[in-house]
Design an enzyme around this catalytic site. Sequence first.
Site, PDB file in Angstrom:
ATOM      1  N   LEU A 138      26.102  14.655 -85.808  1.00 54.66           N
ATOM      2  CA  LEU A 138      24.922  14.022 -85.225  1.00 54.66           C
ATOM      3  C   LEU A 138      23.725  14.446 -86.055  1.00 54.66           C
ATOM      4  O   LEU A 138      23.648  15.590 -86.512  1.00 54.66           O
ATOM      5  CB  LEU A 138      24.723  14.454 -83.761  1.00 54.66           C
ATOM      6  CG  LEU A 138      25.780  14.025 -82.738  1.00 54.66           C
ATOM      7  CD1 LEU A 138      25.457  14.620 -81.365  1.00 54.66           C
ATOM      8  CD2 LEU A 138      25.880  12.509 -82.636  1.00 54.66           C
ATOM      9  N   ASP A 139      22.781  13.523 -86.269  1.00 55.94           N
ATOM     10  CA  ASP A 139      21.565  13.860 -86.992  1.00 55.94           C
ATOM     11  C   ASP A 139      20.865  15.043 -86.327  1.00 55.94           C
ATOM     12  O   ASP A 139      21.022  15.284 -85.123  1.00 55.94           O
ATOM     13  CB  ASP A 139      20.597  12.666 -87.023  1.00 55.94           C
ATOM     14  CG  ASP A 139      21.110  11.518 -87.876  1.00 55.94           C
ATOM     15  OD1 ASP A 139      22.008  11.746 -88.706  1.00 55.94           O
ATOM     16  OD2 ASP A 139      20.613  10.392 -87.696  1.00 55.94           O
ATOM     17  N   GLN A 140      20.065  15.747 -87.099  1.00 52.34           N
ATOM     18  CA  GLN A 140      19.367  16.924 -86.590  1.00 52.34           C
ATOM     19  C   GLN A 140      18.592  16.625 -85.312  1.00 52.34           C
ATOM     20  O   GLN A 140      18.590  17.421 -84.375  1.00 52.34           O
ATOM     21  CB  GLN A 140      18.421  17.471 -87.659  1.00 52.34           C
ATOM     22  CG  GLN A 140      17.647  18.712 -87.224  1.00 52.34           C
ATOM     23  CD  GLN A 140      16.779  19.288 -88.334  1.00 52.34           C
ATOM     24  OE1 GLN A 140      16.773  18.777 -89.448  1.00 52.34           O
ATOM     25  NE2 GLN A 140      16.047  20.344 -88.040  1.00 52.34           N
ATOM     26  N   THR A 142      19.063  14.035 -83.218  1.00 48.95           N
ATOM     27  CA  THR A 142      19.830  13.293 -82.218  1.00 48.95           C
ATOM     28  C   THR A 142      20.511  14.267 -81.276  1.00 48.95           C
ATOM     29  O   THR A 142      21.082  15.270 -81.700  1.00 48.95           O
ATOM     30  CB  THR A 142      20.879  12.392 -82.891  1.00 48.95           C
ATOM     31  OG1 THR A 142      20.229  11.464 -83.753  1.00 48.95           O
ATOM     32  CG2 THR A 142      21.682  11.612 -81.858  1.00 48.95           C
TER      33      THR A 142
END
Length: 334
Positions: A138-140, A142
């Site tokens: 997951l993106d930082q 998100t």
Amino acid sequence: MTSYYPPITYIIPEAEDGWLLKTILFRRMHVSRKLQSRLKLTEQGITLNGQRVYISVHVQAGDVVEIRMEKETSEDILPQPIPFEIIYEDEHILIVNKEAGIIVHPTHGHYTGTLANGVVDYWLKKEETFRFRAVHRLDQETTGVLAIAKNPYVHQHISEQMIDNRVDKKYLALVHGTPNPEQGEIDGPIDRDPEEPHRRIVTIDGYPSLTKYTVLESWGKGSLVQLKLETGRTHQIRVHMTSIGCPLIGDKLYRHSVYREIEGTVDPILADEAFLDSLAESAQGIVRLDQSMPRQALHAFELSFEHPVTHEMMTFQAPLPGDMKELQRRLDSR
């Protein structure tokens, strides 16, 4: 003496009497050839009725096949007491609810302060030995459900489910405007932006990418959208929603097209009231919404897959985080 995790067991049914052991491992236990090669190098890696055998032997109905993996550690990850929320845990998998602002795995320039540092510290304090293996990323910024495998077999099994599109990943996003139609799919190939390689764009020469979406609630200036990934490209949801004119609120990388009109001025996200008052009313609304959300409003709220060992279909959910609830309230009050 080699230390192993508890065995994963398979009992040969009548229908598979006479099969080769290597066929059982690959077709029934779903052990990749790479993992088979690793298991063959250890004394108890692959056993038949408790005995080490060649995988070229034939099996009989009622035989017990077991695989055992050596215990591992993440020696390259520094343990740190970083708190995180556990949704589910057993001896094979760990499911967590990732917070915003935390990187999943150490990278160049970010060796500490990651989720991996916290998980390794948590296992160490429980006197458990596992290597950190995030099944997906997951993106930082998100938030939401993240699966971590505790051994290579589990990691391989869930990864194969993802490749076969048998893992359901659902997200919630708060976006600018309202997608039209309010339910549909975005079929747009994605690749790197040649002018800004850290960004992705929809381009005819890109990799096939498909996102399905449903508008759950709309307030005109913004909407709550549920999204389901059919492919897993980097920044896929953010790129696809931007491509249809409904970028995620708070996203500083994939911004609304209105920002092109004020490009070259001060950063609108940091702008004062005098600057905002100078903008057109529609642009003011967009910028103010972005200012009210410190990150892209994206949350991985549901993850479903088959448990690699029990073969039970499992679904994990994480509630909408506080900052997105507050943004939703703000939109509703408007």
